[in-house]
Write a protein that holds these residues in place. Structure first.
Motif, PDB file in Angstrom:
ATOM      1  N   PRO A  64      23.140   4.876  18.997  1.00  0.00           N
ATOM      2  CA  PRO A  64      22.743   3.401  18.846  1.00  0.00           C
ATOM      3  C   PRO A  64      23.564   2.751  17.828  1.00  0.00           C
ATOM      4  O   PRO A  64      23.636   3.013  16.760  1.00  0.00           O
ATOM      5  N   SER A  65      23.945   1.418  18.335  1.00  0.00           N
ATOM      6  CA  SER A  65      24.465   0.420  17.484  1.00  0.00           C
ATOM      7  C   SER A  65      23.575  -0.268  16.604  1.00  0.00           C
ATOM      8  O   SER A  65      22.609  -0.741  17.492  1.00  0.00           O
ATOM      9  N   ARG A  66      23.605  -0.419  15.622  1.00  0.00           N
ATOM     10  CA  ARG A  66      23.010  -1.278  14.714  1.00  0.00           C
ATOM     11  C   ARG A  66      23.838  -1.611  13.266  1.00  0.00           C
ATOM     12  O   ARG A  66      24.731  -1.068  13.308  1.00  0.00           O
ATOM     13  N   VAL A  67      23.279  -2.738  12.844  1.00  0.00           N
ATOM     14  CA  VAL A  67      23.994  -3.135  11.495  1.00  0.00           C
ATOM     15  C   VAL A  67      23.500  -2.399  10.342  1.00  0.00           C
ATOM     16  O   VAL A  67      22.263  -2.616  10.228  1.00  0.00           O
ATOM     17  N   ASP A  68      24.056  -1.963   9.810  1.00  0.00           N
ATOM     18  CA  ASP A  68      23.539  -1.262   8.363  1.00  0.00           C
ATOM     19  C   ASP A  68      24.444  -2.012   7.339  1.00  0.00           C
ATOM     20  O   ASP A  68      25.523  -2.066   7.063  1.00  0.00           O
ATOM     21  N   HIS A  69      23.728  -2.975   6.632  1.00  0.00           N
ATOM     22  CA  HIS A  69      24.031  -3.900   5.706  1.00  0.00           C
ATOM     23  C   HIS A  69      24.544  -3.127   4.254  1.00  0.00           C
ATOM     24  O   HIS A  69      25.670  -3.371   3.566  1.00  0.00           O
ATOM     25  N   GLU A  70      23.798  -2.076   3.938  1.00  0.00           N
ATOM     26  CA  GLU A  70      24.006  -1.218   2.771  1.00  0.00           C
ATOM     27  C   GLU A  70      25.426  -0.431   3.069  1.00  0.00           C
ATOM     28  O   GLU A  70      26.247  -0.504   1.952  1.00  0.00           O
ATOM     29  N   ALA A  71      25.594  -0.054   4.222  1.00  0.00           N
ATOM     30  CA  ALA A  71      26.755   0.806   4.556  1.00  0.00           C
ATOM     31  C   ALA A  71      28.034  -0.222   4.325  1.00  0.00           C
ATOM     32  O   ALA A  71      29.201   0.313   4.052  1.00  0.00           O
ATOM     33  N   ALA A  72      27.699  -1.333   5.104  1.00  0.00           N
ATOM     34  CA  ALA A  72      28.899  -2.340   4.928  1.00  0.00           C
ATOM     35  C   ALA A  72      29.041  -2.768   3.762  1.00  0.00           C
ATOM     36  O   ALA A  72      30.594  -2.823   3.458  1.00  0.00           O
ATOM     37  N   GLU A  73      28.314  -2.842   2.627  1.00  0.00           N
ATOM     38  CA  GLU A  73      28.435  -3.052   1.411  1.00  0.00           C
ATOM     39  C   GLU A  73      29.285  -1.951   0.550  1.00  0.00           C
ATOM     40  O   GLU A  73      30.093  -2.082  -0.235  1.00  0.00           O
ATOM     41  N   MET A  74      28.766  -0.799   0.862  1.00  0.00           N
ATOM     42  CA  MET A  74      29.340   0.352   0.173  1.00  0.00           C
ATOM     43  C   MET A  74      30.846   0.825   0.746  1.00  0.00           C
ATOM     44  O   MET A  74      31.538   1.436   0.138  1.00  0.00           O
ATOM     45  N   ALA A  75      31.084   0.213   1.898  1.00  0.00           N
ATOM     46  CA  ALA A  75      32.540   0.365   2.543  1.00  0.00           C
ATOM     47  C   ALA A  75      33.361  -0.501   1.866  1.00  0.00           C
ATOM     48  O   ALA A  75      34.787  -0.160   1.940  1.00  0.00           O
ATOM     49  N   GLN A  76      33.166  -1.475   1.067  1.00  0.00           N
ATOM     50  CA  GLN A  76      33.976  -2.120   0.387  1.00  0.00           C
ATOM     51  C   GLN A  76      34.269  -1.590  -0.976  1.00  0.00           C
ATOM     52  O   GLN A  76      33.441  -1.385  -1.676  1.00  0.00           O
ATOM     53  N   GLU A  90      31.170   4.392   9.797  1.00  0.00           N
ATOM     54  CA  GLU A  90      30.642   2.948  10.575  1.00  0.00           C
ATOM     55  C   GLU A  90      31.507   2.830  11.619  1.00  0.00           C
ATOM     56  O   GLU A  90      30.841   2.363  12.602  1.00  0.00           O
ATOM     57  N   GLU A  91      32.784   2.850  11.386  1.00  0.00           N
ATOM     58  CA  GLU A  91      33.625   2.649  12.802  1.00  0.00           C
ATOM     59  C   GLU A  91      33.228   3.356  14.012  1.00  0.00           C
ATOM     60  O   GLU A  91      33.298   2.980  15.052  1.00  0.00           O
ATOM     61  N   GLN A  92      33.243   4.805  13.496  1.00  0.00           N
ATOM     62  CA  GLN A  92      32.769   5.759  14.644  1.00  0.00           C
ATOM     63  C   GLN A  92      31.529   5.440  15.057  1.00  0.00           C
ATOM     64  O   GLN A  92      31.221   5.645  16.146  1.00  0.00           O
ATOM     65  N   ARG A  93      30.461   5.395  14.325  1.00  0.00           N
ATOM     66  CA  ARG A  93      28.900   4.961  14.833  1.00  0.00           C
ATOM     67  C   ARG A  93      29.042   3.942  15.710  1.00  0.00           C
ATOM     68  O   ARG A  93      28.546   3.746  16.830  1.00  0.00           O
ATOM     69  N   ARG A  94      30.026   2.653  15.291  1.00  0.00           N
ATOM     70  CA  ARG A  94      29.899   1.477  16.393  1.00  0.00           C
ATOM     71  C   ARG A  94      30.693   1.807  17.559  1.00  0.00           C
ATOM     72  O   ARG A  94      30.080   1.548  18.793  1.00  0.00           O
ATOM     73  N   ASP A  95      31.618   2.635  17.465  1.00  0.00           N
ATOM     74  CA  ASP A  95      32.548   3.042  18.684  1.00  0.00           C
ATOM     75  C   ASP A  95      32.130   3.994  19.547  1.00  0.00           C
ATOM     76  O   ASP A  95      32.314   4.198  20.648  1.00  0.00           O
ATOM     77  N   ASN A  96      31.047   4.947  19.220  1.00  0.00           N
ATOM     78  CA  ASN A  96      30.360   6.134  19.925  1.00  0.00           C
ATOM     79  C   ASN A  96      29.304   5.707  20.875  1.00  0.00           C
ATOM     80  O   ASN A  96      28.321   5.082  20.427  1.00  0.00           O
ATOM     81  N   PRO A  97      29.500   5.759  22.048  1.00  0.00           N
ATOM     82  CA  PRO A  97      28.472   5.170  23.016  1.00  0.00           C
ATOM     83  C   PRO A  97      27.227   6.055  22.961  1.00  0.00           C
ATOM     84  O   PRO A  97      26.124   5.782  23.388  1.00  0.00           O
ATOM     85  N   MET A  98      27.355   7.375  22.416  1.00  0.00           N
ATOM     86  CA  MET A  98      26.151   8.073  22.507  1.00  0.00           C
ATOM     87  C   MET A  98      25.128   7.902  21.066  1.00  0.00           C
ATOM     88  O   MET A  98      24.048   8.314  21.114  1.00  0.00           O
TER      89      MET A  98
END
Length: 174
Positions: free
Chosen positions: A138-150, A128-136
């Protein structure tokens, strides 16, 4: 075999070796006797001895010799009872020994599962961090991924499992 597969096999071998090292001589003997009694030949031998005892007593009485005992063969019953008690104790001893190994395997499995869950949560965080930081990308919020990252809260999960068990117990008690 790949290195990680070889390491896994080595870890399992160490688990079994550790279990074997903790086994006493008496426990080894109990395991061997229980194993021998669990084979079909043991049933044949025991049945053969009981049959020979009964037939031998009838033949002795029929030929006028002194029989060891008369029907209903109380000595044979006593011997069978003591034998059954000993076999039951051997089985319990062997089962307890096997349960210790099963408990070790279960603890190892639980440890690996909990560690794997934490590692997977970390991998999701990094992705998720790589997806947010990669300019290539698209940045979007993935609530399920955020939950699973915990990582899981094991205490709350155990509490929920206890609640479900309590509900099932109260349902079956009614």
């Amino acid at each position: 075999m790949a290195d990680h597969e070889e390491a896994t096999v080595d870890q399992l071998a160490k688990l079994y070796d550790r279990h074997d090292q903790r086994t006493t001589r008496v426990q080894r003997l109990a395991n061997r006797v229980t194993s021998a009694l669990g084979k079909p030949m043991a049933l044949v031998v025991i049945f053969g001895i009981a049959t020979a005892w009964i037939i031998g007593n009838y033949i002795a009485r029929a030929t006028g010799s002194t029989a060891l005992e008369e029907f209903p063969f109380p000595d044979l019953g006593f011997i069978a009872t003591i034998g059954a008690l000993l076999v039951a104790l051997l089985i319990l001893t062997t089962q307890r020994h096997e349960e210790e190994l099963a408990e070790s395997r279960a603890q190892l499995t639980l440890h690996i599962a909990m560690l794997s869950e934490r590692k997977i949560a970390k991998v999701i965080q990094l992705l998720e961090e790589q997806r947010r930081d990669n300019p290539m990308l698209p940045s979007r919020v993935d609530h399920e991924a955020a939950e699973m990252a915990q990582p899981s809260d094991h205490d709350s999960t155990l509490g929920m499992l206890d609640d479900v068990a309590d509900q099932r117990r109260s349902f079956t008690d009614e």
